[in-house]
Enzyme design. Sequence first.
Site, PDB file in Angstrom:
ATOM      1  N   SER A 208     -19.672   0.219  -4.042  1.00 39.23           N
ATOM      2  CA  SER A 208     -19.001  -0.063  -5.303  1.00 39.23           C
ATOM      3  C   SER A 208     -18.587   1.239  -6.000  1.00 39.23           C
ATOM      4  CB  SER A 208     -19.906  -0.940  -6.176  1.00 39.23           C
ATOM      5  OG  SER A 208     -19.203  -1.468  -7.268  1.00 39.23           O
ATOM      6  N   ASP A 339     -13.681 -10.707  -3.151  1.00 42.54           N
ATOM      7  CA  ASP A 339     -14.465  -9.871  -4.063  1.00 42.54           C
ATOM      8  C   ASP A 339     -13.972 -10.087  -5.495  1.00 42.54           C
ATOM      9  OD1 ASP A 339     -15.573  -7.756  -5.610  1.00 42.54           O
ATOM     10  OD2 ASP A 339     -15.693  -6.468  -3.851  1.00 42.54           O
ATOM     11  N   HIS A 368     -18.844  -9.565  -3.922  1.00 42.47           N
ATOM     12  CA  HIS A 368     -19.024  -8.151  -4.225  1.00 42.47           C
ATOM     13  C   HIS A 368     -20.457  -7.752  -3.905  1.00 42.47           C
ATOM     14  CE1 HIS A 368     -18.059  -4.315  -6.034  1.00 42.47           C
ATOM     15  NE2 HIS A 368     -19.192  -4.366  -6.725  1.00 42.47           N
TER      16      HIS A 368
END
Length: 412
Positions: A208, A339, A368
Site C-alpha cells: 500500500s 481494490d 485491498h
Amino acid sequence: MAPSPLIATAVLAAGAIAASRKHTADNSGVQLYHAQQTADVEGEKTLAEIIATECPSLADPEIGRFVPSMALPTADLQTCYNAIRERFGRLRIVKYERELITTNDGGTIGLDWSPPFAQMPSDERPIVVLSHGLSGGSQETYVQQTVKCLTAEPYRFRTVVVNYRGCAGVQLTTHVLYNGGFTSDYGFAVEHIRRRFPNSKLIGVGYSLGANLVTKYVGEQGDACPLEAGVSVCNPYDLAASSDAIEQPTLRNKYLYSPAMLFGLMRLYRRHRHMIETGPVQFDAEAIEKIDQLRQFDDLITSRAFGFKDSADYYNQSSCAQFMPRIRIPFLAISSLDDPVCPESVIPREAFNSNPHLVLALTRYGGHLGYHEDLSSSWLSRPISEFCAAIFRHTLAATTGQGSPATEPPTS
C-alpha cells in the site's frame, strides 16, 4: 409428490451459489502485463521467463489464480477481514527481534527481524526487507503472513520489517513522522542492513503506502539501487488520484474506508502530538480537531510538517508512478481489479508496457491487502515468496556459480 417450497428454495439457492462460485473460479486467473521484451536477469533468463517458469502462483495455468474464500466473497469483506481479526486480538504468528536505529537527524526506526537471531544466527543468507502500509507496522496480518512463508521451508530467508518513525510502538524522537514519499528513512534502513550483512542479497517488498515508498526509492536509485529486486503490493501509484477515489461520495467510503484510514492517522498524530509540536511549524490545533477527510489531514499536518505547499504538492512530489520509468532492477507489482482503496484507474499501464524491468500481476479479486483464500491464510505470501526465491536463485548463481539450497524452485 411435489417437493416442499422450502426444499425447492434451498435447491435453487444452492444452485445459484454453485454457479456464482464457478463463475468466480473461472475468472480468477492472474493476468501478467509487461513490455514485449523484458530485461535479462543476470544474463540468463528474462524477467518474464523467470516468472513464467519459476512463479507458479502467478503463471501456472492450473494454480496461477486467486479464488476468494467463500466466507469472504466481496472486495469489502476481503479488505476488512484483517481488521476484523485484529479486533478480537492481535495476530501473533511470527516472532520478531527489534533493533532500533537512529537516523542522522535523530529519528528512530524500528527494525523487526524474523526469525530472532537466537533461532537464526547471522550468516550470508538472502534478506527480504518489508515496508508496511499507512500507520501500520510489523504486526499487520498481511506482513506477518508473508514473513511466516518467507522464513519457513523451503525458503528459510531472513526477513526484516522497517517500522517507520512513530509506528508500531517506535518512539517518535523528532518533530516529523513519516510519509508516503519519505524515502530517506527507507534508504537509511537499507544501508544499515547492508553494513550489518554485507554479503547478503536484499529484496524490498512494500504494501500500500509502503509500496509507493519502496517503488519511489527504487526509481530514485536507478542503476545504483542496492536491492536485487522489488515487490509492490496494492500500490496507490498516484496519491492524489487514490485520495480522490477514497473520498468519492459512496456509502462505503463515507462510513468505512475514509473514517478507518483517517482514524489510524489521527491516532498516530495524537499519540505523538507533543513531540510533533516541538518543531518550527505552527499547527492549527482547532482546525486539526475538525479534520474529517484524508486530504485535510495531509493539508494541515503532513504537508506542513514536511515543507510542502499543500496536499496537492505533497501528492505530486511523492507519487511513485513518475519514478517508475527509471527502475532498473526486476520489479513485480501485484494489484487487484476490485481494490476499493487503490482502484484500477491509478495503475500506470504505460510504465509496465514500456519499462522492461517491470511486470504487473493483476487479479480480478483480492480487495485491498486482502487475498484471503480461507479464514487463516493469504494467497499473497505465495507469489511474493516464489518471486523472491527465483530472483535470489539467479543472482546467487551469478555471484557464486551455484544457487542456494534455500531457493530451489517450488513444484506446482
